[in-house]
Design an enzyme around this catalytic site. Structure first.
Site, mmCIF file in Angstrom:
data_model
loop_
_atom_site.group_PDB
_atom_site.id
_atom_site.type_symbol
_atom_site.label_atom_id
_atom_site.label_comp_id
_atom_site.label_asym_id
_atom_site.label_seq_id
_atom_site.Cartn_x
_atom_site.Cartn_y
_atom_site.Cartn_z
ATOM 1 N N ASP A 192 35.074 42.674 36.951
ATOM 2 C CA ASP A 192 35.301 44.043 37.450
ATOM 3 C C ASP A 192 36.179 44.068 38.693
ATOM 4 O O ASP A 192 36.357 45.106 39.313
ATOM 5 C CB ASP A 192 33.982 44.775 37.703
ATOM 6 C CG ASP A 192 33.163 44.178 38.831
ATOM 7 O OD1 ASP A 192 33.192 42.945 39.012
ATOM 8 O OD2 ASP A 192 32.473 44.939 39.537
ATOM 9 N N ASP A 232 36.771 38.324 39.216
ATOM 10 C CA ASP A 232 35.680 38.445 38.260
ATOM 11 C C ASP A 232 35.979 39.605 37.317
ATOM 12 O O ASP A 232 37.008 40.279 37.455
ATOM 13 C CB ASP A 232 34.346 38.590 38.991
ATOM 14 C CG ASP A 232 34.238 39.871 39.797
ATOM 15 O OD1 ASP A 232 35.282 40.492 40.090
ATOM 16 O OD2 ASP A 232 33.113 40.251 40.168
ATOM 17 N N ASP A 282 36.120 42.999 41.837
ATOM 18 C CA ASP A 282 35.748 43.230 43.233
ATOM 19 C C ASP A 282 35.566 41.923 43.985
ATOM 20 O O ASP A 282 35.464 41.921 45.211
ATOM 21 C CB ASP A 282 34.505 44.121 43.350
ATOM 22 C CG ASP A 282 33.256 43.535 42.710
ATOM 23 O OD1 ASP A 282 33.344 42.444 42.094
ATOM 24 O OD2 ASP A 282 32.186 44.169 42.817
ATOM 25 N N SER A 295 29.531 42.778 36.406
ATOM 26 C CA SER A 295 30.204 41.908 37.392
ATOM 27 C C SER A 295 30.463 40.529 36.805
ATOM 28 O O SER A 295 31.143 40.391 35.815
ATOM 29 C CB SER A 295 29.382 41.831 38.682
ATOM 30 O OG SER A 295 29.276 43.091 39.280
#
Length: 462
Positions: A252, A250, A254, A106
């Site tokens: 990833d 970010d 999400d 993340s």
């Protein structure tokens, strides 16, 4: 160096000794335990697991170990390559897989990586399921497939486009309105998979895009957490003029943050609030966020005639509460939008498409849209403790001291006052108490947080 094992997966820094960092031996152990859990839960003779990863430097190494371990367990592997977390979640459902592993840390810095674990619905494991995986990993009672039952490996790189198609097909994503608006945006994808998928999404919406840090090298140009202190580059670019919106994700993809046309932060807490306001104006219903998120979502929900509910911190807890209350939208104040019409997972692509649709319908600027929402400020403090401090006893004492206020203790202690709140939670990984507080101004919010810190310190001294 650090290795953190939790119900949501395994996370750590790359390199170093086994048991202390994220290294091949620990990756094998944890992946094997997850495979055992999936086999037990699905009962299939040859279960299938989707594997996706962000663009971290260590991603290819971790992917190879994960895929090889799954094959050795007799699992079929569907490798979707460089992919966002929400893309991987959708791929589990779209492919009919029995689970999924997302290789991403993340918002953590470049030296970190992690395995995030999904069930057959493409959702994060529950606390009970996560604990079962941890127990299997610790037991190390592993048995691998013989040569005739090794799994099969398949690669399919189409899921980013299939994810985009799913977003564009959402009834509240008004593609024509967004195209007609002729938006120009600046996007910071922090050298990860957002640089692959977001330009495609924006092109389909007819949005002109200037991409910053778009090469998916994993060598992040700045701290990858999408907070104002890390976003000086795109904020300066926005202040140069000519853009309608700044978009930040970010690694990833999400989490989602917006920057107004004048270079000011829209506010990560207000990503969910603004999208929810748009959704609720067309489909009235209930909403959910976690206890540490802004009260503005509650206010907006009540204004549209719905009911608001708070969940414990953590995406899996928010999703469970959304299902329980039949919420039409929910998420977390860190910029995470969960829209069940698409899937039960934080999804920046969904958030971007709905936000642009809202701007197109309202025919206003981002700063004008922000001005229509309830205005609060959140202060985030922490109190360092010794490892042997009884944090639970301290929180119980705080609850007793503020018993005349509205108190919620499903996750730490949250104290609600008529015009402000404060939330205390013990960290799962450090001997600290996190203290979030919200009020009408940042000064009031910070003063409330520090007031409660002094109460806790007094209890520690007594």
């Amino acid at each position: 160096m650090t290795l953190i094992k939790s119900i949501s997966g395994i996370r750590g820094t790359i390199g170093g000794r086994t048991g202390d960092t994220l290294n091949p031996l620990d990756i094998v152990k944890f992946t094997t335990a997850y495979a055992m859990f999936i086999r037990r839960s699905c009962g299939g003779a040859a279960p299938k697991v989707v594997v996706g990863r962000d663009a971290r430097i260590s991603g290819e190494m971790v992917r190879s170990v994960v895929c090889g371990t799954l094959l050795g367990m007799g699992f079929d592997v569907l490798d979707i390559g460089l992919a966002t977390t929400p893309t991987t979640e959708l791929a589990v459902r779209m492919s009919g897989a029995d689970g999924g592993i997302i290789i991403t840390a993340s918002h953590n810095p470049r030296q970190w990586n992690a395995l995030k674990l999904l069930n057959g619905e493409g959702e994060f494991l529950t606390k009970e399921d996560g604990n079962a995986v941890l127990a299997m990993a610790e037991a190390e009672d592993f048995c691998y497939a013989d040569v005739d039952h090794v799994g099969h490996y398949t690669q399919d790189l189409s899921f980013a486009d299939r994810h985009i198609d799913a977003v564009l097909a959402l009834p509240l994503v008004d593609v024509e309105a967004v195209r007609k608006a002729g938006f120009k945006v600046c996007v910071d994808t922090i050298n990860s998979v957002g640089g692959i998928v977001l330009p495609r999404l924006l092109a389909c919406l007819g949005v002109e895009c200037r991409l910053l840090n778009g090469e998916p090298t994993g060598d992040f140009a700045h701290n990858p957490e999408p907070l104002e202190k890390n976003l000086g580059g795109i904020m300066a670019e926005m202040r140069s003029g000519g853009y309608d919106l700044g978009i930040v994700v970010d690694p990833d993809v999400d989490r989602l943050a917006f920057i107004c046309e004048d270079g000011r932060m829209f506010g990560e807490e207000y990503t969910l609030v603004s999208v929810a306001d748009y959704v609720l104006s067309h489909t009235p219903g209930n909403t959910v966020s976690n206890l540490s998120s802004t009260r503005a979502l509650r206010d907006v929900t009540l204004r549209h005639g719905g009911k608001y509910a708070a969940a414990a911190v953590g995406e899996v807890n928010v999703v469970a509460k959304m299902k329980e209350t039949g919420a039409v939208i929910g998420g977390e104040g860190n910029g995470g939008v969960i829209y069940p019409e698409c899937h039960y997972g934080r999804d920046a692509l969904v958030g971007i498409a709905l936000f642009l649709s809202a701007l197109a319908h309202k025919r206003c600027t981002a700063s004008q849209l922000r001005a229509t929402l309830p205005d609060y400020s959140i202060a985030k403090n922490r109190l360092d403790l010794t490892p042997d401090t009884d944090v639970d006893a301290i929180l119980q004492r705080v609850k007793e001291l503020y018993k005349d206020a509205e108190v919620n203790d499903i996750d730490g202690v949250k104290i609600d006052f008529p015009d402000k709140w404060v939330h205390l939670r013990k960290s799962n990984t450090e001997p600290i108490i996190r203290i979030y507080s919200e009020a009408g101004t940042m000064q009031e919010a910070d003063a409330l947080g520090k007031q409660v810190i002094e109460v806790v310190k007094k209890e520690l001294r007594s």
